[in-house]
Design a protein around this motif. Structure first.
Motif, PDB file in Angstrom:
ATOM      1  N   LYS A 125      39.276  98.778  -4.348  1.00  0.00           N
ATOM      2  CA  LYS A 125      40.361  97.798  -4.486  1.00  0.00           C
ATOM      3  C   LYS A 125      39.960  96.604  -5.350  1.00  0.00           C
ATOM      4  CE  LYS A 125      43.885  95.247  -1.929  1.00  0.00           C
ATOM      5  NZ  LYS A 125      44.461  94.943  -0.599  1.00  0.00           N
ATOM      6  N   PRO A 126      38.822  95.940  -5.088  1.00  0.00           N
ATOM      7  CA  PRO A 126      38.450  94.819  -5.978  1.00  0.00           C
ATOM      8  C   PRO A 126      38.204  95.266  -7.416  1.00  0.00           C
ATOM      9  CG  PRO A 126      36.682  95.299  -4.398  1.00  0.00           C
ATOM     10  CD  PRO A 126      37.883  96.046  -3.945  1.00  0.00           C
ATOM     11  N   LEU A 127      37.719  96.493  -7.604  1.00  0.00           N
ATOM     12  CA  LEU A 127      37.515  96.986  -8.967  1.00  0.00           C
ATOM     13  C   LEU A 127      38.849  97.133  -9.678  1.00  0.00           C
ATOM     14  CD1 LEU A 127      35.702  98.063 -11.196  1.00  0.00           C
ATOM     15  CD2 LEU A 127      35.707 100.289 -10.064  1.00  0.00           C
ATOM     16  N   GLU A 128      39.826  97.665  -8.965  1.00  0.00           N
ATOM     17  CA  GLU A 128      41.168  97.818  -9.543  1.00  0.00           C
ATOM     18  C   GLU A 128      41.752  96.465  -9.915  1.00  0.00           C
ATOM     19  OE1 GLU A 128      44.108  99.617  -6.906  1.00  0.00           O
ATOM     20  OE2 GLU A 128      44.715 100.911  -8.552  1.00  0.00           O
ATOM     21  N   GLN A 129      41.517  95.454  -9.082  1.00  0.00           N
ATOM     22  CA  GLN A 129      42.033  94.111  -9.345  1.00  0.00           C
ATOM     23  C   GLN A 129      41.326  93.458 -10.527  1.00  0.00           C
ATOM     24  OE1 GLN A 129      41.287  92.386  -5.494  1.00  0.00           O
ATOM     25  NE2 GLN A 129      43.307  92.946  -4.687  1.00  0.00           N
ATOM     26  N   ARG A 130      40.018  93.635 -10.620  1.00  0.00           N
ATOM     27  CA  ARG A 130      39.235  92.947 -11.641  1.00  0.00           C
ATOM     28  C   ARG A 130      39.434  93.540 -13.038  1.00  0.00           C
ATOM     29  NH1 ARG A 130      39.375  89.385  -9.066  1.00  0.00           N
ATOM     30  NH2 ARG A 130      40.083  88.611 -11.055  1.00  0.00           N
ATOM     31  N   ILE A 131      39.635  94.852 -13.138  1.00  0.00           N
ATOM     32  CA  ILE A 131      39.833  95.419 -14.473  1.00  0.00           C
ATOM     33  C   ILE A 131      41.183  95.020 -15.043  1.00  0.00           C
ATOM     34  CG2 ILE A 131      38.255  97.350 -14.174  1.00  0.00           C
ATOM     35  CD1 ILE A 131      40.599  99.153 -13.600  1.00  0.00           C
ATOM     36  N   ALA A 132      42.065  94.521 -14.175  1.00  0.00           N
ATOM     37  CA  ALA A 132      43.367  94.044 -14.643  1.00  0.00           C
ATOM     38  C   ALA A 132      43.401  92.528 -14.765  1.00  0.00           C
ATOM     39  CB  ALA A 132      44.468  94.509 -13.689  1.00  0.00           C
ATOM     40  N   ALA A 133      42.285  91.858 -14.477  1.00  0.00           N
ATOM     41  CA  ALA A 133      42.242  90.393 -14.517  1.00  0.00           C
ATOM     42  C   ALA A 133      40.915  89.940 -15.123  1.00  0.00           C
ATOM     43  CB  ALA A 133      42.425  89.839 -13.105  1.00  0.00           C
ATOM     44  N   THR A 134      40.543  88.699 -14.845  1.00  0.00           N
ATOM     45  CA  THR A 134      39.308  88.147 -15.389  1.00  0.00           C
ATOM     46  C   THR A 134      38.101  88.684 -14.629  1.00  0.00           C
ATOM     47  OG1 THR A 134      40.500  86.127 -15.953  1.00  0.00           O
ATOM     48  CG2 THR A 134      38.095  86.012 -15.952  1.00  0.00           C
ATOM     49  N   GLN A 186      27.642 114.091 -12.990  1.00  0.00           N
ATOM     50  CA  GLN A 186      27.495 112.657 -13.218  1.00  0.00           C
ATOM     51  C   GLN A 186      28.757 111.995 -13.770  1.00  0.00           C
ATOM     52  OE1 GLN A 186      24.203 111.873 -15.807  1.00  0.00           O
ATOM     53  NE2 GLN A 186      22.658 112.094 -14.208  1.00  0.00           N
ATOM     54  N   LEU A 187      29.726 112.781 -14.219  1.00  0.00           N
ATOM     55  CA  LEU A 187      30.868 112.238 -14.958  1.00  0.00           C
ATOM     56  C   LEU A 187      31.606 111.122 -14.202  1.00  0.00           C
ATOM     57  CD1 LEU A 187      31.943 112.883 -17.799  1.00  0.00           C
ATOM     58  CD2 LEU A 187      33.716 114.257 -16.724  1.00  0.00           C
ATOM     59  N   PRO A 188      31.993 111.312 -12.920  1.00  0.00           N
ATOM     60  CA  PRO A 188      32.706 110.211 -12.241  1.00  0.00           C
ATOM     61  C   PRO A 188      31.843 108.969 -12.049  1.00  0.00           C
ATOM     62  CG  PRO A 188      32.228 112.007 -10.705  1.00  0.00           C
ATOM     63  CD  PRO A 188      31.916 112.516 -12.072  1.00  0.00           C
ATOM     64  N   ALA A 189      30.525 109.134 -11.919  1.00  0.00           N
ATOM     65  CA  ALA A 189      29.646 107.967 -11.808  1.00  0.00           C
ATOM     66  C   ALA A 189      29.632 107.180 -13.122  1.00  0.00           C
ATOM     67  CB  ALA A 189      28.233 108.409 -11.433  1.00  0.00           C
ATOM     68  N   LEU A 190      29.567 107.893 -14.236  1.00  0.00           N
ATOM     69  CA  LEU A 190      29.612 107.231 -15.545  1.00  0.00           C
ATOM     70  C   LEU A 190      30.954 106.531 -15.750  1.00  0.00           C
ATOM     71  CD1 LEU A 190      27.932 110.055 -17.662  1.00  0.00           C
ATOM     72  CD2 LEU A 190      26.965 107.785 -17.214  1.00  0.00           C
ATOM     73  N   ASP A 191      32.018 107.149 -15.237  1.00  0.00           N
ATOM     74  CA  ASP A 191      33.339 106.542 -15.353  1.00  0.00           C
ATOM     75  C   ASP A 191      33.397 105.239 -14.556  1.00  0.00           C
ATOM     76  OD1 ASP A 191      35.788 106.555 -16.543  1.00  0.00           O
ATOM     77  OD2 ASP A 191      36.663 108.114 -15.295  1.00  0.00           O
ATOM     78  N   LEU A 192      32.828 105.242 -13.371  1.00  0.00           N
ATOM     79  CA  LEU A 192      32.789 104.007 -12.572  1.00  0.00           C
ATOM     80  C   LEU A 192      31.933 102.942 -13.243  1.00  0.00           C
ATOM     81  CD1 LEU A 192      32.502 105.173  -8.838  1.00  0.00           C
ATOM     82  CD2 LEU A 192      34.449 104.075  -9.966  1.00  0.00           C
ATOM     83  N   LEU A 193      30.806 103.332 -13.826  1.00  0.00           N
ATOM     84  CA  LEU A 193      29.951 102.365 -14.511  1.00  0.00           C
ATOM     85  C   LEU A 193      30.695 101.724 -15.680  1.00  0.00           C
ATOM     86  CD1 LEU A 193      27.103 101.116 -14.673  1.00  0.00           C
ATOM     87  CD2 LEU A 193      26.544 102.909 -16.330  1.00  0.00           C
ATOM     88  N   ARG A 194      31.449 102.555 -16.401  1.00  0.00           N
ATOM     89  CA  ARG A 194      32.254 102.044 -17.513  1.00  0.00           C
ATOM     90  C   ARG A 194      33.227 100.959 -17.038  1.00  0.00           C
ATOM     91  NH1 ARG A 194      38.020 103.457 -18.732  1.00  0.00           N
ATOM     92  NH2 ARG A 194      37.624 105.211 -17.377  1.00  0.00           N
ATOM     93  N   LEU A 195      33.862 101.162 -15.893  1.00  0.00           N
ATOM     94  CA  LEU A 195      34.814 100.191 -15.360  1.00  0.00           C
ATOM     95  C   LEU A 195      34.102  98.964 -14.796  1.00  0.00           C
ATOM     96  CD1 LEU A 195      37.187 102.725 -13.583  1.00  0.00           C
ATOM     97  CD2 LEU A 195      37.610 101.527 -15.728  1.00  0.00           C
TER      98      LEU A 195
END
Length: 781
Positions: free
Chosen positions: A552-561, A587-596
């Motif tokens: 949830k905080p990740l979803e909020q932060r990628i859309a804000a500051t 490893q693909l979903p882990a790399l995707d999370l790191l990207r975000l």
């Protein structure tokens, strides 16, 4: 053959219904600018009654929808939808909107405006404003082929058969491709934008194999060889959609408010809607049809009396058509004193289905009547009204009459460009044509459309006055509202000169994601590793809880500051553990999370392992960049590097790690994977912004680093043909020229930037590329 009559009016959408599908007699699908996909199931007959559920709820409008028939693993088939957010979503019809989609197809760089699925369920084909079409193999969920060569938006796609795809483009050309991406044929003959395609039955009486239609209002029947068989005339404005009926007849819909049924080359029925635009029409296997229109409604029509609505419902629909207000400008110059009276309707018959005449009513108003060949009578389709903001006098431009012809100053010292416009047009369609005709950047689209809207106040069909809900790049705000007696002050105006792109000063990031899907995949892979005996590296309950807590905080932060956050900081540690210890394949979903996480929190850039390694070191040691057979892994890692620039801490890390980062991605400079080359050029563009910023341009080493980047960029520009990668590479190269004369001289004499510019011009014919090349040449002198 009996006429179609209303079977049901489905009223749940809150904005224009842009796309419809009718895959089964008891199942209707619709996509809308209200950002939803809805599933309508027939639950009662005589009269028909439908139950509505929301299949998908996005963040921006959805305007294309298709259906994959039942295949192995998906007994109920699949719904495929796409729109402004560029993501194509695939999900099962029974899934709730908060459940994970089966797949999210990423690759288009602009609005997805067309979708189709081949009848065997082998692939999806998509078309976009980014001037490309893409083929996606069902089940693999990756782009299998890129259909290139289009010189404008791909407005229509047709999965003709398992091996053949047809596209319709804003450049007025129809192209036939193999499903592997090879161009087989180019068909010219359309006189305007091609917007609609449909496959005709193999035994079609005309001998044609498919039909096309578009902005010139003409339906054309073709052989795959390119031979034109026939033209069908009748529509009075843009045609947006075509559907082939089981009988071999054709249904068409368009901007003239009508759906028309065609048989043996003739229009045999016209169904007028109380709306401005009938955006889409689709046919059911039982011959019924469904439409989606600008009045927010989905309507089902049937020839079978058993499947038609109750008489009072049909009469209410007909009355709504009669009470529609038609802008005077839509029907041309009406000289009321010369019009016949109501007696004409009894004395004269029409000459063809859909013919429209104007009648001076007894109350001195002007009524519009349409001839119904089936009923052998004139049917009222509305009252002609004056539109506020126009004198009613037409202005001639290039042999055609328009309500307005605006002078638009684009470039100082040059004559103004002419922008012709009729009130019956959709402002975004007029703006798009103006931009394409004059080779202007598509970034002008909203400004041009808003300019039209705020300087013309028109009349609406079937809609009450309402406040605009916000900017919509396909024209929700362009619906002209009754009751507004004065024009609002323009909120935007056209720039007096072409806006400069260079130097780029803002960092780019790639943050689109479906976190629910990523979390689900991590759970599945983690369980798989446990079952296969890898408990030592599988995540335990506490670590999975950390992943859950950060979603949830990740979803909020990628859309804000971006900001520091304990949940995200703990999440970084778990994700790093996955990258360090999990085998390469999962490893693909882990790399995707790191990207975000790189874009969402400075804690990603501040991460240090026990031995002092940074995120860059972690990715280097994972050897993800050493496996060319896993381009998606490399792409996500490169995107993580790009997203570091979202925070000051990330910029510092990227600056300190330039040599290592460049060495890791350099092997991907010549990749044919579109997503990967775009990720690499985005990273280079962000480095160009960093090195030319005021805080870095004077630092020791900036010039050497700039020349290293310029060397890489000119190589990329020469070798790639992807329009987005070429454009980002050019912007990066042009931005680097801001480092000064030394780099400019090296660009000309050492790295042959001019040669790269010529390659770019040859490979990509888009106006934006032409514009950026001109800017770079201006800087080179």
């Amino acid at each position: 053959m009996p006429d179609y009559k209303l079977a049901a009016s489905l009223e749940e959408h809150e904005d224009d219904v842009r796309g419809v599908a009718f895959p089964q007699p008891n199942l209707v699908l619709s996509a809308s600018r209200d950002a939803t996909v809805r599933v309508w199931k027939l639950v009662g007959e005589k009269p028909p009654h439908y139950d509505c559920s929301i299949s998908s709820h996005g963040s921006s409008f959805i305007n294309a929808i298709a259906y994959c028939p039942p295949i192995k693993g998906f007994a109920d088939g699949l719904i495929v939808s796409g729109g402004k957010d560029t993501v194509i979503e695939v999900r099962e019809p029974g899934r709730e909107p908060d459940q994970n989609a089966e797949a999210l197809l990423l690759g288009h760089a602009h609005n997805v405006c067309a979708l189709d699925v081949d009848s065997t369920g082998a692939y999806v084909v998509s078309g976009s404003w980014d001037s490309s079409a893409r083929v996606w193999r069902i089940g693999r969920w990756e782009c299998d082929a890129l259909l290139e060569g289009h010189q404008g938006s791909v407005w229509a796609v047709l999965a003709y058969d398992r091996d053949t795809i047809i596209t319709g483009c804003a450049d007025q050309i129809i192209r036939v491709f193999s499903s592997t991406g090879k161009l087989l044929n180019t068909i010219k003959g359309s006189t305007d934008v091609v917007r609609a395609l449909c496959r005709l039955p193999s035994n079609h009486p005309s001998g044609a194999e498919f039909a096309s239609a578009g902005n010139d209002g003409i339906i054309r029947l073709w052989k795959l060889s390119g031979k034109q068989i026939a033209e069908l005339h009748g529509h009075e404005n843009f045609i947006y959609s075509l559907a082939s009926l089981p009988t071999g007849e054709i249904a068409s819909s368009g901007e003239d408010r009508t759906v028309r049924i065609w048989s043996d080359g003739d229009c045999i029925q016209t169904i007028t809607h109380p709306a401005i635009s009938v955006w889409s029409v689709a046919a059911s296997p039982n011959g019924d049809i469904v439409t989606g229109a600008s009045d927010k409604k989905v309507r089902v029509f049937s020839r079978s009396q058993d499947r038609q609505a109750a008489l009072e419902i049909i009469q209410a629909f007909e009355e709504s058509v009669k009470s529609s207000a038609i802008p005077k400008q839509q029907v041309g110059d009406v000289q009321k004193e010369k019009l016949p009276g109501p007696e004409f309707l009894q004395q004269k018959s029409g000459t063809k289905e859909g013919q429209v005449i104007m009648i001076k009513e007894d109350n001195a108003s002007v009524g519009a009547y349409q001839w119904s060949q089936g009923a052998q009578s004139w049917m009222s389709v509305g009252t002609v009204v004056d539109a506020v903001g126009s004198s009613g006098k037409k202005t001639d431009y290039l042999g055609k009459d328009y309500d307005y012809v605006f002078d638009v100053d684009i470039e100082d010292g040059k004559p103004p460009l002419k922008l012709p416009y009729n009130l019956s047009q959709n402002p975004y369609e007029a703006a798009t044509k103006f931009i394409q005709d004059n080779e202007l950047p598509m970034t002008y689209l909203d400004q041009v459309a808003n300019f039209i809207t705020t300087n013309t106040q028109g009349a609406s069909l079937g809609q009450a006055s309402q406040d605009a809900a916000g900017s919509d790049s396909l024209g929700t705000e362009s619906r002209y509202r009754p009751g507004e007696s004065t024009a609002a002050p323009p909120t935007s105006s056209l720039p007096t000169s072409r806006p400069k792109v260079l130097p780029q000063t803002a960092y780019l990031s790639i943050k689109t994601a479906n976190l629910g899907t990523i979390r689900k995949k991590i759970g599945e892979l983690n369980e798989q590793m446990t079952n296969e005996g890898h408990e030592d590296v599988a995540l335990g309950p506490s670590q999975l809880a950390i992943i859950d807590a950060m979603i949830k905080p990740l979803e909020q932060r990628i859309a804000a500051t971006p900001t520091t956050d304990d949940a995200l900081k703990q999440g970084v540690n778990v994700v790093v553990q996955m990258i360090k210890t999990w085998p390469a394949s999962p490893q693909l979903p882990a790399l995707d999370l790191l990207r975000l996480l790189a874009a969402a929190t400075p804690d990603t850039a501040l991460y240090r392992s026990a031995d002092g390694n940074t995120i860059v070191d972690v990715l280097e040691e994972s050897k993800v960049f050493e496996d060319p057979d896993r381009p998606n892994h490399i792409m996500l890692a490169a995107r993580a590097f790009s997203n570091l620039f979202e925070t000051p801490q990330g910029q510092r890390l990227a600056n300190e790690s330039f040599g290592k980062t460049r060495a890791l991605v350099t092997a991907s400079k010549n990749t044919s994977n579109r997503n990967l080359i775009i990720a690499v050029t985005t990273l280079y563009l962000n480095y160009a912004v960093l090195f030319t910023s005021s805080s870095h341009s004077s630092q020791p080493g900036s010039m050497d680093r700039g020349q290293t980047l310029m060397d890489d960029l000119t190589g990329i520009i020469r070798s790639t043909t992807d329009s987005e990668a070429v454009y980002r590479g050019l912007v990066a190269a042009g931005t680097l020229l801001g480092l000064g004369e030394e780099l400019q001289l090296a660009a000309k004499e050492v790295y042959d930037l001019e040669g790269a510019l010529k390659k770019a011009e040859q490979a990509v014919k888009e106006p934006r590329v032409k514009g950026i090349v001109a800017e770079i040449r201006g800087l080179l002198g």
